[in-house]
Scaffold this motif. Structure first.
Motif, PDB file in Angstrom:
ATOM      1  N   GLU A  92      -7.817 -11.837  -8.377  1.00  0.00           N
ATOM      2  CA  GLU A  92      -7.251 -13.179  -8.459  1.00  0.00           C
ATOM      3  C   GLU A  92      -7.056 -13.666  -9.855  1.00  0.00           C
ATOM      4  O   GLU A  92      -8.074 -13.237 -10.571  1.00  0.00           O
ATOM      5  CB  GLU A  92      -7.895 -14.374  -7.672  1.00  0.00           C
ATOM      6  CG  GLU A  92      -9.186 -14.834  -8.476  1.00  0.00           C
ATOM      7  CD  GLU A  92     -10.064 -15.867  -7.950  1.00  0.00           C
ATOM      8  OE1 GLU A  92      -9.834 -16.093  -6.475  1.00  0.00           O
ATOM      9  OE2 GLU A  92     -10.786 -16.532  -8.687  1.00  0.00           O
ATOM     10  N   PRO A 131      -4.462 -15.104   0.339  1.00  0.00           N
ATOM     11  CA  PRO A 131      -5.853 -15.652   0.230  1.00  0.00           C
ATOM     12  C   PRO A 131      -6.313 -15.570   1.959  1.00  0.00           C
ATOM     13  O   PRO A 131      -7.546 -15.222   2.180  1.00  0.00           O
ATOM     14  CB  PRO A 131      -5.976 -17.114  -0.250  1.00  0.00           C
ATOM     15  CG  PRO A 131      -4.499 -17.177  -1.311  1.00  0.00           C
ATOM     16  CD  PRO A 131      -3.592 -16.242  -0.451  1.00  0.00           C
ATOM     17  N   VAL A 181      -3.506 -12.813  -5.886  1.00  0.00           N
ATOM     18  CA  VAL A 181      -3.946 -14.819  -5.383  1.00  0.00           C
ATOM     19  C   VAL A 181      -3.874 -15.324  -6.858  1.00  0.00           C
ATOM     20  O   VAL A 181      -4.445 -14.824  -7.710  1.00  0.00           O
ATOM     21  CB  VAL A 181      -5.305 -14.679  -4.918  1.00  0.00           C
ATOM     22  CG1 VAL A 181      -5.789 -16.027  -4.719  1.00  0.00           C
ATOM     23  CG2 VAL A 181      -5.447 -14.054  -3.593  1.00  0.00           C
TER      24      VAL A 181
END
Ligand code: URP
Ligand code: ZN
Ligand code: ZN
Length: 458
Positions: A261, A368, A308
């Motif tokens: 992420e 997610p 993400v």
């Protein structure tokens, strides 16, 4: 029943004009010209109908660096709903020398009864020993906490060594969980912090200069190597720079999948802010980087190397930031972002044509949910899924300010920034939670989400 009519429904894969019928907490039907006698109708003409955002990296009411993050479970999840994020994942921090259960009970005590939005926990393991080893299975199977956070930095407080990391990875793999990491070289950073302090270099700029890109690149490669050896599903949080992204790319080249992420601030803000008088506002770890890193991060999203976009929301009031006015190493690390991730990414990403609206949904909600064991209950608009839905007007302009935001912090990292695209309505499990800024649910509506085992794949 609730009927959303005439909007443009977008998922990670689709984009079409449709109505959405909600019954109870779930989506019952998606189609053209739906009708439902007695249902409350919301006209979404001209608006995008999107899955509620999932922010898998927030720190609410977290004891840290001699203070606590200033948003608690009430203010933090409500601010998230204002900005279109319906579910967040927060971190329980084990105290070294104590059990995971001990930490979990303390976090549950602060959380219980206080949620507006839905929330789940990652478990941060700061002391992996024979006792902790036995608790991993229990966390996954009884508590639905399937991801285990590790810190390769914050030496003397949260950091674990590689011996503990490999042991934890083997245990977590055996029970179907995932290991996630703050990947920066804690020893090297500790050396640089002490060196700068001893030379009297104490301003916020030296926070940045104590964590050069190489500290993150090295740790990311090391983490990927240990994950490769143990075979555990692996995820790097708050990845900020080209060198660390190359660790993910190198892993992919040898057939390994390391998920990662980035956070909204690393896409939009850069290290020049540390030269300002109020540079402490952006003291976070890892620090903001350079423009060339921003270019790489946007490319990483587009290529799918970064799955993400989160926030690492960890706000401290200006008074708390001033704890480090004479020494950068005492500034509590973290900044506020939970409320504006969706609108910032939409405005700067979708409206500026850096990413498609489908990619927006993918990185803010669907990925997610898939990565952390919540899909398809959450993260998409599908029949049977939780009715976590936002209506977003893609053309409405607004300006971010501490005067109008809902986060419990007295400054904005984006004061005065103009955005195009505003979340107008947030629906959580079938209830209109926020509509045009008006809150329609009560504290306590939010639920704790137990998550499924994770495969490490999307
Ligand atoms: O500066 C940050 N990121 N604060 C929160 C703790 C962490 O490292 O994620
Ligand atoms: Zn971190
Ligand atoms: Zn964090």
């Amino acid at each position: 029943m609730l009927l959303i009519k005439n909007g443009t429904v977008v998922t990670a894969a689709d984009f079409h004009r449709a109505d959405v019928l909600i019954e109870g907490e779930h989506i019952k039907a998606i189609g053209h010209d739906l009708s439902a006698p007695g249902a409350e109708v919301i006209d979404a003409r001209g608006q995008f109908v999107l899955p509620g955002g999932i922010d898998p990296h927030v720190h609410l009411d977290m004891p840290f660096m001699g203070t606590s993050s200033s948003d608690n479970y009430e203010t933090g999840t409500l601010a998230a709903l204002h900005g279109g994020t319906t579910t967040v994942i927060d971190f329980v921090l084990q105290t070294q020398g104590k059990s995971l259960r001990h930490a979990l009970e303390a976090w549950q005590g602060r959380m219980n009864g206080n949620l507006y939005g839905d929330l789940s926990f990652h478990m941060a393991v700061t002391d992996f020993n024979d006792g902790t080893r036995k608790e991993v299975k229990e966390m996954i199977e009884q508590e639905g906490i399937t991801s285990f956070k590790t810190f390769m930095a914050y030496k003397g407080a949260l950091m674990i060594d590689d011996r503990q990391m490999v042991g934890l990875m083997q245990e977590v793999k055996q029970h179907g969980g995932m290991v996630i990491v703050h990947a920066t070289n804690g020893d090297m950073i500790d050396y640089l912090v002490q060196k700068h302090r001893s030379e009297g270099k104490l301003s916020p700029l030296y926070h940045y200069l104590s964590q050069p890109e190489i500290t993150e690149a090295e740790a990311s490669h090391r983490f990927a190597d240990m994950a490769s050896y143990t075979g555990v599903p692996a995820y790097i949080v708050h990845l900020t720079c080209e060198g660390a992204l190359n660790a993910v790319r190198d892993a992919a080249r040898r057939g390994q999948r390391v998920l990662a992420e980035t956070c909204i601030q690393y896409l939009l803000l850069d290290a020049s802010l540390y030269e300002r008088e109020d540079g402490a506002k952006w003291v976070m770890s890892p620090p903001l980087r350079e423009k060339k890193d921003q270019t790489q991060l946007w490319a990483g999203i587009e290529q799918g190397s970064l799955q993400v976009v989160a926030t690492d929301h960890c706000p401290f009031t200006w008074e708390k930031k001033l704890l480090g006015k004479d020494d950068f190493s005492k500034i509590p690390n973290g900044h506020p972002a939970i409320e504006h991730r969706m609108e910032l990414l939409f405005s700067e990403g979708v409206n500026k044509k850096r990413i498609s609206v489908n990619k927006f949904v993918e990185v803010t909600a669907t990925n997610p949910a898939k990565i952390f064991g919540m899909f398809p209950k959450k993260g998409t608009i599908g029949i049977g899924s939780d009715a976590d839905i936002i209506l977003l007007d893609p053309n409405e302009k607004h300006t971010l300010s501490a005067k109008t935001h809902h986060m419990n912090v007295d400054y904005s990292s984006y004061e005065g920034r103009e955005l195009t695209g505003k979340v107008k309505t947030t629906i959580l499990r079938g209830q209109v939670a926020v509509h045009n800024g008006e809150v329609r649910i009560k504290k306590g509506y939010g639920k704790f989400v137990k998550r499924n085992k994770v495969s490490g794949m999307l």
